[in-house]
Scaffold this active site. Structure first.
Site, PDB file in Angstrom:
ATOM      1  N   TYR A   1      39.303  32.860  37.740  1.00  0.00           N
ATOM      2  CA  TYR A   1      39.404  34.322  37.791  1.00  0.00           C
ATOM      3  C   TYR A   1      38.396  34.889  38.785  1.00  0.00           C
ATOM      4  O   TYR A   1      37.255  34.433  38.865  1.00  0.00           O
ATOM      5  CB  TYR A   1      39.154  34.927  36.402  1.00  0.00           C
ATOM      6  CG  TYR A   1      40.265  34.641  35.421  1.00  0.00           C
ATOM      7  CD1 TYR A   1      41.453  35.366  35.457  1.00  0.00           C
ATOM      8  CD2 TYR A   1      40.129  33.637  34.470  1.00  0.00           C
ATOM      9  CE1 TYR A   1      42.478  35.099  34.560  1.00  0.00           C
ATOM     10  CE2 TYR A   1      41.150  33.364  33.568  1.00  0.00           C
ATOM     11  CZ  TYR A   1      42.324  34.098  33.624  1.00  0.00           C
ATOM     12  OH  TYR A   1      43.334  33.827  32.743  1.00  0.00           O
TER      13      TYR A   1
ATOM     14  N   HIS B   1      48.951  40.512  34.442  1.00  0.00           N
ATOM     15  CA  HIS B   1      47.520  40.585  34.728  1.00  0.00           C
ATOM     16  C   HIS B   1      46.876  39.200  34.812  1.00  0.00           C
ATOM     17  O   HIS B   1      45.678  39.113  35.107  1.00  0.00           O
ATOM     18  CB  HIS B   1      46.813  41.409  33.645  1.00  0.00           C
ATOM     19  CG  HIS B   1      47.210  42.850  33.648  1.00  0.00           C
ATOM     20  ND1 HIS B   1      46.863  43.744  32.638  1.00  0.00           N
ATOM     21  CD2 HIS B   1      47.929  43.581  34.538  1.00  0.00           C
ATOM     22  CE1 HIS B   1      47.357  44.937  32.910  1.00  0.00           C
ATOM     23  NE2 HIS B   1      48.009  44.868  34.048  1.00  0.00           N
ATOM     24  N   ASP B   2      47.648  38.153  34.549  1.00  0.00           N
ATOM     25  CA  ASP B   2      47.073  36.803  34.546  1.00  0.00           C
ATOM     26  C   ASP B   2      47.411  36.033  35.820  1.00  0.00           C
ATOM     27  O   ASP B   2      47.418  34.801  35.823  1.00  0.00           O
ATOM     28  CB  ASP B   2      47.563  36.025  33.318  1.00  0.00           C
ATOM     29  CG  ASP B   2      46.642  34.862  32.973  1.00  0.00           C
ATOM     30  OD1 ASP B   2      45.411  35.043  33.045  1.00  0.00           O
ATOM     31  OD2 ASP B   2      47.138  33.770  32.638  1.00  0.00           O
ATOM     32  N   ALA B   3      47.683  36.732  36.910  1.00  0.00           N
ATOM     33  CA  ALA B   3      48.061  36.084  38.171  1.00  0.00           C
ATOM     34  C   ALA B   3      46.808  35.668  38.939  1.00  0.00           C
ATOM     35  O   ALA B   3      46.439  36.269  39.942  1.00  0.00           O
ATOM     36  CB  ALA B   3      48.931  37.018  39.004  1.00  0.00           C
ATOM     37  N   HIS B   4      46.151  34.615  38.440  1.00  0.00           N
ATOM     38  CA  HIS B   4      44.949  34.073  39.086  1.00  0.00           C
ATOM     39  C   HIS B   4      45.341  33.026  40.121  1.00  0.00           C
ATOM     40  O   HIS B   4      46.530  32.711  40.306  1.00  0.00           O
ATOM     41  CB  HIS B   4      44.004  33.485  38.038  1.00  0.00           C
ATOM     42  CG  HIS B   4      44.678  32.545  37.087  1.00  0.00           C
ATOM     43  ND1 HIS B   4      45.143  31.296  37.466  1.00  0.00           N
ATOM     44  CD2 HIS B   4      45.003  32.677  35.767  1.00  0.00           C
ATOM     45  CE1 HIS B   4      45.691  30.707  36.431  1.00  0.00           C
ATOM     46  NE2 HIS B   4      45.633  31.515  35.391  1.00  0.00           N
TER      47      HIS B   4
END
Length: 423
Positions: free
Chosen positions: A255, A297-300
């Site tokens: 992240y 929102h978790d597009a790391h």
């Protein structure tokens, strides 16, 4: 004392991974380096005679392993430390992402027979495996199975022939990734299945994904883009790596707010690694916009990859896409900033401009593409929701996703088209 594993790429021994005093060390084989067709194992591990120390080696090799609770349970299964990347690769590093395999020194690489070694499963056996995965990730320790995939959620490499699901043994490549429901996330299978189908409808070229049902249990089957059928009809591996591996970032720092890659680094990677790079840069732009508008929102950086083939290096198909923003308990912060903002609700037109500047794109072109997707996405989502073939018209999680898309797209259009003092 040093422990060693031979590292194979496709059917070639390319180097040796060693554990020396608790730290990883990787060195390419002289035979591999002498070949004209030699390729690097990773963008972060270029071809060279000198060995790579733990700091250089670990991002790629640890990046092949499961994370979090899955990793801890696998380590417990084999009575090894959860921090011991080497031991975990020794135990489960047979069928990994891409084309890398780990073999004990002196042993030969397992290759599938003409009748690939697959244990086909009955519906009842599939259900038993779904029940077992939360306690025994990757079916770790099952005789003849050495399976590994990165990530913190349950998943399993399988073979799917269009009807049957099977387990790949003795070097047989898997064809699909089975993804069960995420226990803590309501209707995660429907959510991800819908978002992946929406990406397909938007012509974003995601990994092919379908919701599969066995005895009233739903799960996802994701077709592996790092597997290809050759001219003889045999399944072959393609090599790939995620952006963290390619950039030399360990998985626990994936992240941005933990020191992981930001969008500028991701675009720079695509710009330097792909040829011609323009189509891939524009695809990555679409991925960023799509994730923002659907609330992923978790597009790391581990959720983007490079795919290596004989012809060229390309941006891998879109994967691991679901709307996390529809769950109030999950974080509002995006994995990577747009401009200077982590929260989508705070993203104004100037932040899209900041983003464009940072990734080397023209502001006007970026704004234009954001508006194009924001105007088309709500209609595409509603059409998909009401399509009788998907049976999603009355599904509440899909309704929440489409409502969220409506709101985010309307807000984005308003902010990009109404004059402000900053403009």
């Amino acid at each position: 004392m040093a422990y060693e594993l031979e590292v194979w790429l496709f059917a070639n021994r390319v180097g040796t991974l060693a554990l020396v005093d608790g730290r990883l060390n990787y060195i390419y084989s002289p035979d591999w380096l002498s070949r004209k067709d030699a390729i690097a194992l990773s963008n972060s591990l270029p071809l060279q005679e000198e060995p790579f120390d733990d700091r250089k080696s670990r991002p790629f090799f640890a990046g092949l392993l499961p994370e979090g609770q899955m990793r801890r349970l696998i380590a417990k299964q084999f009575h090894v430390s959860g921090q011991n990347d080497f031991a975990l690769l020794d135990h489960i590093g047979g069928e990994c992402a891409g084309a890398v395999t780990f073999v004990e020194p002196g042993k030969t690489l397992l290759t599938p027979s003409l009748s690939d070694d697959v244990q086909w499963l009955s519906d009842e056996e599939v259900i038993l495996i779904l029940d077992e995965l939360p306690h025994r990730p990757m079916l770790a320790g099952k005789d003849g199975l050495r399976l590994s995939l990165a990530g913190a959620q349950d998943k399993l490499p399988v073979v799917f022939d269009g009807t049957r699901i099977g387990l790949p043994f003795n070097g047989t490549p898997s064809t699909h990734i089975l993804k069960p429901a995420i226990q803590a996330i309501e209707e995660s299978v429907t959510n991800e299945g819908f978002c992946m189908a929406l990406a397909e409808a938007m012509q974003l070229k995601p990994a092919r994904t379908k919701i599969h049902v066995v005895l009233n249990r739903s799960f996802l089957l994701v077709e592996r883009y790092d597997r290809i059928v050759d001219a003889q009809g045999r399944l072959q591996r393609l090599h790939q790596e995620d952006f963290c591996q390619a950039l030399g970032v360990v998985p626990e720092m994936k992240y941005q707010n933990e020191g992981g890659p930001d969008l500028a680094q991701c675009f720079d990677l695509v710009r330097s690694a792909t040829r011609p790079n323009a189509p891939h840069i524009l695809r990555l732009l679409d991925y960023v916009i799509f994730n923002a508008l659907i609330g992923n929102h978790d597009a790391h950086a581990k959720n983007f990859s490079l795919l290596y083939s004989d012809k060229a290096t390309v941006l891998a198909p879109f994967y691991d896409v679901l709307s996390t923003a529809v769950y109030p308990k999950l974080t509002e912060k995006m994995a990577m900033k747009i401009g200077s903002k982590y929260k989508f609700s705070e993203v104004q037109a100037r932040h899209w401009d900041q983003f464009a500047d940072s990734v080397g794109l023209a502001k006007a072109q970026t704004r234009r593409r954001v508006l194009e997707l924001a105007r088309f996405l709500p209609t595409a989502a509603r059409n998909l929701q009401t399509n009788p073939g998907h049976n999603l018209a009355s599904n509440m999680i899909v309704k929440r996703i489409t409502d969220l898309i409506d709101q985010r797209c309307a807000l984005t259009i308003k902010r990009l088209t109404e004059p402000t003092d900053e403009d």
